[in-house]
Design an enzyme around this catalytic site. Structure first.
Site, PDB file in Angstrom:
ATOM      1  N   VAL A 179      -2.044   1.347   0.040  1.00 50.42           N
ATOM      2  CA  VAL A 179      -3.071   1.753   0.997  1.00 50.42           C
ATOM      3  C   VAL A 179      -3.221   0.574   1.947  1.00 50.42           C
ATOM      4  O   VAL A 179      -3.211  -0.561   1.509  1.00 50.42           O
ATOM      5  CB  VAL A 179      -4.410   2.075   0.313  1.00 50.42           C
ATOM      6  CG1 VAL A 179      -4.309   3.336  -0.497  1.00 50.42           C
ATOM      7  CG2 VAL A 179      -4.862   0.940  -0.578  1.00 50.42           C
ATOM      8  N   CYS A 180      -3.262   0.804   3.235  1.00 50.92           N
ATOM      9  CA  CYS A 180      -3.161  -0.321   4.165  1.00 50.92           C
ATOM     10  C   CYS A 180      -3.956  -0.092   5.436  1.00 50.92           C
ATOM     11  O   CYS A 180      -4.485   0.970   5.659  1.00 50.92           O
ATOM     12  CB  CYS A 180      -1.732  -0.540   4.633  1.00 50.92           C
ATOM     13  SG  CYS A 180      -0.475  -0.089   3.488  1.00 50.92           S
ATOM     14  N   THR A 181      -3.971  -1.123   6.280  1.00 47.34           N
ATOM     15  CA  THR A 181      -4.492  -1.000   7.636  1.00 47.34           C
ATOM     16  C   THR A 181      -3.455  -1.590   8.583  1.00 47.34           C
ATOM     17  O   THR A 181      -2.978  -2.696   8.354  1.00 47.34           O
ATOM     18  CB  THR A 181      -5.823  -1.779   7.784  1.00 47.34           C
ATOM     19  OG1 THR A 181      -6.751  -1.289   6.823  1.00 47.34           O
ATOM     20  CG2 THR A 181      -6.388  -1.617   9.181  1.00 47.34           C
TER      21      THR A 181
ATOM     22  N   ASN B  95      -5.240   5.132   6.082  1.00 45.82           N
ATOM     23  CA  ASN B  95      -4.471   6.113   5.300  1.00 45.82           C
ATOM     24  C   ASN B  95      -4.991   7.528   5.487  1.00 45.82           C
ATOM     25  O   ASN B  95      -4.864   8.368   4.599  1.00 45.82           O
ATOM     26  CB  ASN B  95      -4.488   5.735   3.812  1.00 45.82           C
ATOM     27  CG  ASN B  95      -3.936   4.350   3.600  1.00 45.82           C
ATOM     28  OD1 ASN B  95      -4.680   3.385   3.530  1.00 45.82           O
ATOM     29  ND2 ASN B  95      -2.616   4.248   3.552  1.00 45.82           N
TER      30      ASN B  95
ATOM     31  N   ARG C  95     -11.911   2.201   5.741  1.00 45.49           N
ATOM     32  CA  ARG C  95     -11.622   0.916   6.365  1.00 45.49           C
ATOM     33  C   ARG C  95     -11.486   1.079   7.868  1.00 45.49           C
ATOM     34  O   ARG C  95     -11.499   0.119   8.613  1.00 45.49           O
ATOM     35  CB  ARG C  95     -10.322   0.334   5.779  1.00 45.49           C
ATOM     36  CG  ARG C  95     -10.489  -0.256   4.391  1.00 45.49           C
ATOM     37  CD  ARG C  95      -9.196  -0.340   3.633  1.00 45.49           C
ATOM     38  NE  ARG C  95      -8.789   0.967   3.131  1.00 45.49           N
ATOM     39  CZ  ARG C  95      -7.639   1.548   3.415  1.00 45.49           C
ATOM     40  NH1 ARG C  95      -6.752   0.955   4.183  1.00 45.49           N
ATOM     41  NH2 ARG C  95      -7.361   2.759   2.941  1.00 45.49           N
TER      42      ARG C  95
END
Ligand SMILES: *[C@@H]1O[C@H](CO)[C@@H](O)[C@H](O)[C@H]1NC(C)=O
Ligand SMILES: *[C@@H]1O[C@H](CO)[C@@H](O)[C@H](O)[C@H]1NC(C)=O
Ligand SMILES: *[C@@H]1O[C@H](CO)[C@@H](O)[C@H](O)[C@H]1NC(C)=O
Ligand SMILES: *[C@@H]1O[C@H](CO)[C@@H](O)[C@H](O)[C@H]1NC(C)=O
Length: 392
Positions: free
Chosen positions: A139-141, A317, A330
Site C-alpha cells: 500500500v503506497c503513496t 490505493n 492517506r
C-alpha cells in the site's frame, strides 16, 4: 491444488491483522529535508546490475552482500507461516511445488530468480514466493508535481507488509522491519551506461520505483479490486497464462521504452494478471499521469493539466474518482499538505515534507523516493515512524 494451497498460504497471514488503532494524523511537516532524526533510518547503498551479463549472473554482487538479510527475512515469513499452520506443510509446499513455477515465468525473470537462489543459498521456491509477495501486500503513496519552471518531481512512499505479523511489543510490522535492510538502489547498465535506475528489495526482480534518466519516471501502487483481484495470479498458477505480472511490466517498460508516450501506451494497453495503478511522469510540462488499470484496460486516466489548475497528481490505493476507505485515508492529508505548499514552493524538499507527515508516513513505510527527471536524479531514504503512529 497448487493454487488452492498458495491461497491458503497467503490468506493465513491476513488473520494476524493488527489491533485497531484510531487514525493518527498530524500537521503538515516542514523542514524535514535533508533527512535526519527519528524518521530517517539511513541511506540506501548503490549497486550496479549489468544487463549485458547472462540473467543468472546479474544479481550476484547484490545477493552476495545481502544474503544474510534475505535469509533472515525468509525465516521471518516461515515463522509466520508455522504460527498459522503448525504442521510445516505450507513451507513444504513452497519448497517442493513453487520451484516448478519458476519455469512458467517469462525470460529473463525466471533465469534471474535462479541466479538469485544460487548466489544467496535461499531455496528457489522461497525466492519465487518472495517475488510473488510484492504483487500482494503493498500500500503506497505516489505523486507527480510540476514546479513553476515546468520541472517535474516524482516521489513516493513505499509501504509494505500489511497484515504480515504485528509485533505487539515493538508496535511494528515484522516483515516491514525485515525488509528495510534489504533495500538497494540499482543502476542498470548496458555497454557500461545507465539505462535506468530503481530502488528495490534485494532478491526481487520486478520494479516498483524507477527512473529512465531524462525520459520518464515510474512508480506502481497496488489496486485492490473485487472485479479482478488475484484471480489472474491463481489462473497463472493453474496454467492459464495470458496476462503479464504487473511489476515485470514496469521493469520491461523501464528497460525498453524510450519516451513518456511509449511508456504510457505499454502501461495502458498490456494485459495484466491483476489490477494496478501506474504513476508515470515524462520530461516536459504536462507529462504526468495516473493510469488506473483493470486486467484488460485503462480506466479514466488522469493527467496533469495546468490550465485547469491541476499542477500535481497523487495516488494512494483508491480510484481517484472515488472516496478512499475511511480507515485508510492517506490521500486527504497528503493533498492537504500539497495544497498548503502551493505550486510556487514545490520542490524535492517540500515533497519530502509531505511524505514525512503521518499518516502518509506510517508503520508500513519502508522507504521514500524522490526523483527529478531533468537531472536524472533518484534518491531514496529508509524510513521509520516513531510512536504514536498509524499501523498503515
Ligand atoms: C517554502 O518551503 C520552505 C521549506 O519548507 C519553507 O521554509 C518556506 O517558508 C516556504 N515558503 C512559502 C512562501 O511558503
Ligand atoms: C524491535 O525492532 C527493532 C528494530 O526496529 C529490532 O532490532 C528488535 O529486534 C525488535 N524487537 C523484537 C522483540 O522483535
Ligand atoms: C565503465 O565506465 C567507467 C566510468 O565511466 C570506467 O571507469 C570503467 O573503466 C568502464 N568499464 C568498462 C568495462 O568499460
Ligand atoms: C525527453 O524525452 C525524449 C524521448 O526520450 C527525448 O527525445 C528528449 O530529448 C527528452 N527531452 C529532454 C529535455 O531531456
Amino acid at each position: 491444488m497448487v493454487g488452492a494451497a498458495l491461497c491458503v498460504f497467503l490468506c493465513a497471514f491476513c488473520l494476524g491483522a493488527a489491533q485497531y488503532v484510531p487514525p493518527y494524523t498530524e500537521d503538515c511537516r516542514t523542514g524535514m529535508y535533508p533527512p535526519s532524526g527519528p524518521t530517517f533510518k539511513g541511506a540506501i547503498p548503490w549497486y550496479t546490475v549489468n544487463l549485458d551479463l547472462h540473467p543468472s549472473e546479474r544479481w550476484r554482487d547484490i545477493m552476495t552482500s545481502k544474503k544474510n538479510e534475505l535469509l533472515s527475512m525468509i525465516q521471518a515469513i516461515k515463522d509466520l507461516a508455522d504460527a498459522f499452520v503448525p504442521s510445516g506443510r505450507l513451507v513444504d509446499f513452497v519448497d517442493r511445488d513453487l520451484p516448478l513455477m519458476v519455469d512458467t515465468l517469462p525470460y529473463p525473470f525466471n533465469e534471474e530468480m535462479k541466479g538469485i537462489a544460487t548466489a544467496s543459498g535461499v531455496p528457489l521456491g522461497e525466492v519465487v514466493l518472495f517475488n510473488i509477495f510484492y504483487e500482494i501486500f503493498t500500500v503506497c503513496t505516489s505523486l507527480i508535481a510540476e514546479d513553476p519552471n515546468g520541472n517535474l518531481i516524482h516521489a513516493r512512499n513505499m509501504d509494505f507488509g500489511l497484515f504480515l505479523g504485528w509485533d505487539l511489543k515493538n508496535r511494528s510490522w515484522v516483515i516491514t522491519e525485515k525488509l528495510k535492510p534489504l533495500l538497494v538502489n540499482v543502476d542498470f547498465t548496458r555497454n557500461n551506461r545507465t539505462v535506468f535506475q530503481s530502488t528495490n528489495f534485494a532478491g526481487y526482480v520486478g520494479m516498483l520505483t524507477g527512473i529512465r534518466p531524462h525520459a520518464f519516471t515510474l512508480t506502481m501502487n497496488e489496486r485492490f479490486s473485487l472485479d479482478g483481484g488475484y484471480i489472474g495470479i491463481l489462473e497463472w498458477i493453474l496454467g492459464k497464462r495470458d496476462g503479464m505480472w504487473m511489476s515485470f511490466l514496469t521493469r520491461s517498460v523501464l528497460e525498453n521504452a524510450t519516451s513518456y508516450t511509449e511508456a504510457q501506451k505499454l502501461l495502458s494497453d498490456t494485459k495484466l494478471l491483476a489490477p494496478a495503478y501506474f504513476i508515470l511522469g515524462g520530461n516536459k510540462t504536462g507529462e504526468g499521469c495516473i493510469i488506473t488499470r483493470s486486467r484488460t484496460h485503462s480506466i479514466k486516466p488522469l493527467e496533469l493539466d495546468l490550465k485547469q489548475g491541476r499542477w500535481y497528481v497523487l495516488e494512494t490505493n483508491y480510484d481517484h474518482w472515488k472516496e478512499p476507505l475511511f480507515l485508510d485515508d492517506r490521500r486527504t492529508p497528503a493533498m492537504k499538505c500539497m495544497n498548503q505548499i502551493t505550486q510556487s514552493n514545490i520542490s524535492l524538499k517540500t515533497v519530502y515534507d509531505v511524505l514525512s507527515t503521518k499518516p502518509v508516513l506510517n508503520k508500513l513505510t519502508t522507504y521514500t523516493t524522490l526523483m527529478e527527471v531533468s537531472k536524472g536524479k533518484l534518491e531514496s531514504f529508509i524510513r521509520d515512524c516513531p510512536n504514536p503512529c498509524m499501523p498503515w
